[in-house]
Design a protein around this motif. Structure first.
Motif, PDB file in Angstrom:
ATOM      1  N   LEU A   1       0.846  -1.202   0.000  1.00 51.58           N
ATOM      2  CA  LEU A   1       0.000   0.000   0.000  1.00 51.58           C
ATOM      3  C   LEU A   1       0.875   1.242   0.000  1.00 51.58           C
ATOM      4  CD1 LEU A   1      -2.816  -0.720   2.585  1.00 51.58           C
ATOM      5  CD2 LEU A   1      -3.036  -0.490   0.125  1.00 51.58           C
ATOM      6  N   GLN A   2       0.363   2.305  -0.697  1.00 52.28           N
ATOM      7  CA  GLN A   2       1.053   3.590  -0.641  1.00 52.28           C
ATOM      8  C   GLN A   2       0.101   4.608  -0.022  1.00 52.28           C
ATOM      9  OE1 GLN A   2       1.973   3.313  -4.883  1.00 52.28           O
ATOM     10  NE2 GLN A   2       4.061   3.911  -4.372  1.00 52.28           N
ATOM     11  N   TYR A   3       0.651   5.735   0.430  1.00 53.02           N
ATOM     12  CA  TYR A   3      -0.200   6.749   1.079  1.00 53.02           C
ATOM     13  C   TYR A   3      -0.001   8.091   0.400  1.00 53.02           C
ATOM     14  CZ  TYR A   3      -0.916   3.207   4.582  1.00 53.02           C
ATOM     15  OH  TYR A   3      -1.264   2.036   5.209  1.00 53.02           O
ATOM     16  N   ASP A   4      -1.121   8.804   0.145  1.00 47.64           N
ATOM     17  CA  ASP A   4      -1.005  10.122  -0.490  1.00 47.64           C
ATOM     18  C   ASP A   4      -0.889  11.214   0.577  1.00 47.64           C
ATOM     19  OD1 ASP A   4      -3.512  10.262   0.497  1.00 47.64           O
ATOM     20  OD2 ASP A   4      -4.548  10.506  -1.423  1.00 47.64           O
ATOM     21  N   LYS A   5      -0.951  12.494   0.129  1.00 45.62           N
ATOM     22  CA  LYS A   5      -0.708  13.607   1.046  1.00 45.62           C
ATOM     23  C   LYS A   5      -1.714  13.651   2.187  1.00 45.62           C
ATOM     24  CE  LYS A   5       1.324  16.426  -2.526  1.00 45.62           C
ATOM     25  NZ  LYS A   5       0.981  17.379  -3.588  1.00 45.62           N
ATOM     26  N   GLU A   6      -2.980  13.275   1.850  1.00 41.87           N
ATOM     27  CA  GLU A   6      -4.019  13.345   2.886  1.00 41.87           C
ATOM     28  C   GLU A   6      -4.018  12.109   3.783  1.00 41.87           C
ATOM     29  OE1 GLU A   6      -7.402  13.806   0.328  1.00 41.87           O
ATOM     30  OE2 GLU A   6      -6.252  15.300  -0.776  1.00 41.87           O
ATOM     31  N   GLY A   7      -3.046  11.232   3.579  1.00 40.71           N
ATOM     32  CA  GLY A   7      -2.946  10.039   4.428  1.00 40.71           C
ATOM     33  C   GLY A   7      -3.879   8.922   4.017  1.00 40.71           C
ATOM     34  N   ARG A   8      -4.444   9.031   2.798  1.00 43.00           N
ATOM     35  CA  ARG A   8      -5.329   7.959   2.345  1.00 43.00           C
ATOM     36  C   ARG A   8      -4.489   6.857   1.686  1.00 43.00           C
ATOM     37  NH1 ARG A   8     -10.398   9.526  -1.011  1.00 43.00           N
ATOM     38  NH2 ARG A   8      -8.865  10.452  -2.431  1.00 43.00           N
ATOM     39  N   ALA A   9      -4.836   5.615   1.994  1.00 42.52           N
ATOM     40  CA  ALA A   9      -4.113   4.495   1.384  1.00 42.52           C
ATOM     41  C   ALA A   9      -4.558   4.339  -0.062  1.00 42.52           C
ATOM     42  CB  ALA A   9      -4.406   3.218   2.150  1.00 42.52           C
ATOM     43  N   PHE A  10      -3.608   4.105  -0.956  1.00 35.85           N
ATOM     44  CA  PHE A  10      -3.990   3.815  -2.337  1.00 35.85           C
ATOM     45  C   PHE A  10      -3.037   2.792  -2.943  1.00 35.85           C
ATOM     46  CE2 PHE A  10      -0.953   5.854  -5.199  1.00 35.85           C
ATOM     47  CZ  PHE A  10      -0.247   6.673  -4.317  1.00 35.85           C
ATOM     48  N   ILE A  11      -3.534   2.155  -3.955  1.00 39.50           N
ATOM     49  CA  ILE A  11      -2.732   1.133  -4.624  1.00 39.50           C
ATOM     50  C   ILE A  11      -3.036   1.183  -6.117  1.00 39.50           C
ATOM     51  CG2 ILE A  11      -4.398  -0.764  -4.356  1.00 39.50           C
ATOM     52  CD1 ILE A  11      -1.989  -2.507  -3.646  1.00 39.50           C
ATOM     53  N   THR A  12      -1.967   1.115  -6.921  1.00 36.93           N
ATOM     54  CA  THR A  12      -2.153   1.095  -8.375  1.00 36.93           C
ATOM     55  C   THR A  12      -1.626  -0.220  -8.912  1.00 36.93           C
ATOM     56  OG1 THR A  12      -1.800   3.460  -8.414  1.00 36.93           O
ATOM     57  CG2 THR A  12      -1.686   2.330 -10.513  1.00 36.93           C
ATOM     58  N   VAL A  13      -2.472  -0.919  -9.647  1.00 38.19           N
ATOM     59  CA  VAL A  13      -2.048  -2.179 -10.246  1.00 38.19           C
ATOM     60  C   VAL A  13      -1.958  -1.977 -11.752  1.00 38.19           C
ATOM     61  CG1 VAL A  13      -2.509  -4.633 -10.440  1.00 38.19           C
ATOM     62  CG2 VAL A  13      -3.299  -3.382  -8.449  1.00 38.19           C
ATOM     63  N   TYR A  14      -0.749  -2.197 -12.300  1.00 39.29           N
ATOM     64  CA  TYR A  14      -0.543  -2.037 -13.740  1.00 39.29           C
ATOM     65  C   TYR A  14      -0.737  -3.387 -14.435  1.00 39.29           C
ATOM     66  CZ  TYR A  14       1.360   2.408 -12.323  1.00 39.29           C
ATOM     67  OH  TYR A  14       1.501   3.644 -11.775  1.00 39.29           O
ATOM     68  N   GLU A  15      -0.928  -3.315 -15.724  1.00 38.03           N
ATOM     69  CA  GLU A  15      -1.067  -4.521 -16.545  1.00 38.03           C
ATOM     70  C   GLU A  15      -2.173  -5.428 -16.040  1.00 38.03           C
ATOM     71  OE1 GLU A  15       2.178  -6.785 -17.893  1.00 38.03           O
ATOM     72  OE2 GLU A  15       3.464  -5.060 -18.157  1.00 38.03           O
ATOM     73  N   CYS A  16      -3.351  -4.852 -15.789  1.00 36.71           N
ATOM     74  CA  CYS A  16      -4.514  -5.687 -15.512  1.00 36.71           C
ATOM     75  C   CYS A  16      -5.043  -6.152 -16.857  1.00 36.71           C
ATOM     76  CB  CYS A  16      -5.604  -4.894 -14.822  1.00 36.71           C
ATOM     77  SG  CYS A  16      -5.048  -4.114 -13.348  1.00 36.71           S
TER      78      CYS A  16
END
Lengths: 230, 330
Positions: B254-269
């Motif tokens: 998991l990664q976190y943006d400036k506002e502290g929200r967790a996000f995840i990017t999956v490439y090659e779906c």
């Protein structure tokens, strides 16, 4: 020379095992081998597996991808999606789904109207969930016997035989759809389907009558029942 | 009057006679080195009387050895030529390089990969042959030689031996009132028995479908025993895993943006021909963006349902290729 002779004389001849054709014969046109299992996409089914310690058995099995209409959504019901497929004509699934959803909406409106008109003490008797009405209707139309022609002494007898679960479900769904399609040109399918579902849920309507007719015929032909095994 | 048994004996004897006269017609396994060793041994014993069958076999073995030698030489020369053609060092030219070169020089659109041109060492190209199965006087080495499929019937014999051994072991454990360890139990799922073709290659013998089925039945019986994990090594020699286990470390973090929200990017779906990449943010308000549109990008309810069903947060998708229904699969 060595290279060419290796490539063209031996290699191709040695590798003439018809693997692809065998593969096609076993699985039709499916791109997945026969040992691929069907996906278990519903959350309840997955929880059941974990609870019964059977999940480990599935951990390393190759799984086919879920079909486009299979979701773990709360609104998903496999029986309704099967019913939609039976309504579908010419592969127009979007239309079939629209018709069934409209029918469910009509059922909801009718039941709500009944609910509000009913007296306070009768209100709990009225079912307003179209899904429950659907399941009740399917259960009421489901036959328990069917007639099958069996030839004895040159005469074909219509012999009553027990029916499988799957066939009974198929017949019940088909009879409901057939009953809804028997209508005036001015009426619309969703409306008649809604009427049929509500009627079948309370053991009435054309589909239930069809089931009762079949049962009556089976009862009349009970003398031939022994032809099933003799 | 003759009994059936005595007829069988006569049949066997006549077969034996036939084999002594023309053994090579059905001898076919083992490695070349075996054959040559045998040839050397027999050459040393030349003072002894050597049967006609053995002589014929020796002749055949010598011819095969010479043929393989020639093929090997041609392969080495061809490899050097190929390396020079590709402008690489012939000394360090590996099989992988050969495959790449062949694919480049002889591009093939044939679907079946085995039908495409390739160049491999002659040991892989020509089928292995059995070494001599009998000594210089014509007596067979193997105790099941007269079954016609000695290696296969030896395998069945071994399986039954394992079963008997495990049954005995189970009895002894029952007397001690011990129970099998449920943690060690073998899982039948996730593995597949060797297919008929592979087994034939392994045993260097032709196996009929009926025989293959009896092999499968025997192996399944062995595996179903409560103490089958004692014979794990034996069983796994005839199994292959259906799928390699997924590596848990491959799950992206998991990664976190400036506002502290967790996000995840999956490439090659991928789903069939459609490709895309997906970003999920959590917590979110259920905002869906698909190719810079909202959920109305999908016209039918079914596709919209698929998108929303798994959603717990915000979703951002860029998808291309194939039809819209396929793009839902991301």
């Amino acid at each position: 020379m060595a290279l060419r002779s290796l490539i063209f004389n031996q290699q191709i001849l040695n590798n003439s095992v018809p693997i692809l054709s065998q593969f096609l014969q076993q699985n039709g046109m499916s791109q997945f081998p026969s040992y691929y299992i069907k996906p278990i996409y519903q959350k309840e089914a997955q929880y059941d597996l974990i609870k019964n310690n059977e999940a480990q058995n599935y951990a390393h099995l190759p799984v086919r991808p879920a079909l486009v209409d299979q979701t773990c959504s709360l609104s998903h019901d496999p029986k309704i999606s099967l019913f939609i497929n039976y309504v579908m004509r010419g592969g127009n699934k979007a239309l079939a789904r629209l018709l069934v959803e409209k029918a469910f909406e009509t059922v909801k409106r009718k039941q709500l109207e009944k609910y509000h008109k009913a007296k306070e003490e009768d209100k709990h008797k009225i079912d307003i969930d179209p899904k429950e009405i659907f399941h009740k209707a399917i259960g009421n139309v489901r036959p328990i016997l069917q007639l099958t022609p069996i030839k004895r002494g040159g005469v074909r007898y219509q012999v009553p035989v027990p029916i499988t679960e799957k066939r009974a479900q198929y017949l019940s769904m088909r009879w409901i759809i057939d009953a809804a399609k028997e209508k005036e040109r001015t009426l619309h399918f969703p409306e008649t389907l809604a009427n049929e579902l509500v009627a079948a849920a309370s053991n009435g309507g054309k589909a239930v009558k069809k089931k009762q007719d079949l049962h009556r015929q089976c009862e009349a032909n009970r003398a031939y029942a022994h032809y099933r095994w003799s | 009057m003759m009994t059936k048994k005595s007829w069988n004996v006569i049949e066997l004897l006549s077969k034996y006679k036939f084999w002594r006269n023309s053994v090579c017609t059905f001898s076919s396994s083992g490695e070349d080195s075996n054959i040559t060793k045998q040839a050397v041994n027999v050459a040393q014993l030349e003072t002894k009387e050597v049967g006609k069958a053995m002589k014929a076999y020796l002749e055949r073995a010598r011819e095969h050895d010479e043929f393989m030698k020639q093929q090997n030489y041609e392969f080495q020369v061809g490899k050097r030529h190929l390396a020079n053609m590709m402008g690489e060092d012939p000394e360090t030219f590996t099989q992988q390089d050969i495959d790449n070169a062949i694919e480049y020089l002889f591009p093939s659109g044939l679907y079946e990969k085995k039908a495409r041109p390739h160049m491999r060492p002659p040991e892989e190209v020509f089928p292995q042959r059995k070494a001599a199965e009998f000594d210089e006087t014509g007596r067979p080495h193997h105790f099941l030689f007269y079954t016609g499929n000695p290696n296969f019937y030896k395998l069945l014999y071994d399986i039954v031996e394992q079963i008997n051994h495990l049954n005995k072991y189970e009895d002894s454990m029952l007397r001690k009132s011990n129970k099998p360890d449920p943690n060690l139990a073998l899982h039948a799922t996730g593995f597949q028995w060797l297919d008929q073709h592979t087994l034939e290659k392994k045993l260097v013998e032709e196996i009929s479908e009926k025989n293959y089925n009896s092999f499968i039945n025997a192996m399944e019986r062995l595996q179903s025993l409560p103490y089958s994990y004692k014979a794990k090594e034996f069983i796994s020699a005839y199994q292959k895993p259906l799928m390699s286990r997924t590596d848990l470390s491959d799950i992206p973090k998991l990664q976190y943006d400036k506002e502290g929200r967790a996000f995840i990017t999956v490439y090659e779906c991928r789903r069939k021909d459609a490709k895309g990449y997906v970003t999920i943010k959590s917590p979110g308000k259920g905002k869906v963006t698909i190719n810079n549109n909202d959920i109305r990008y999908f016209h039918d309810v079914q596709s919209r349902e698929q998108v929303v069903a798994y959603l717990d947060g915000d979703l951002n998708v860029f998808a291309t290729g194939a039809g819209r229904a396929r793009r839902v699969g991301h």
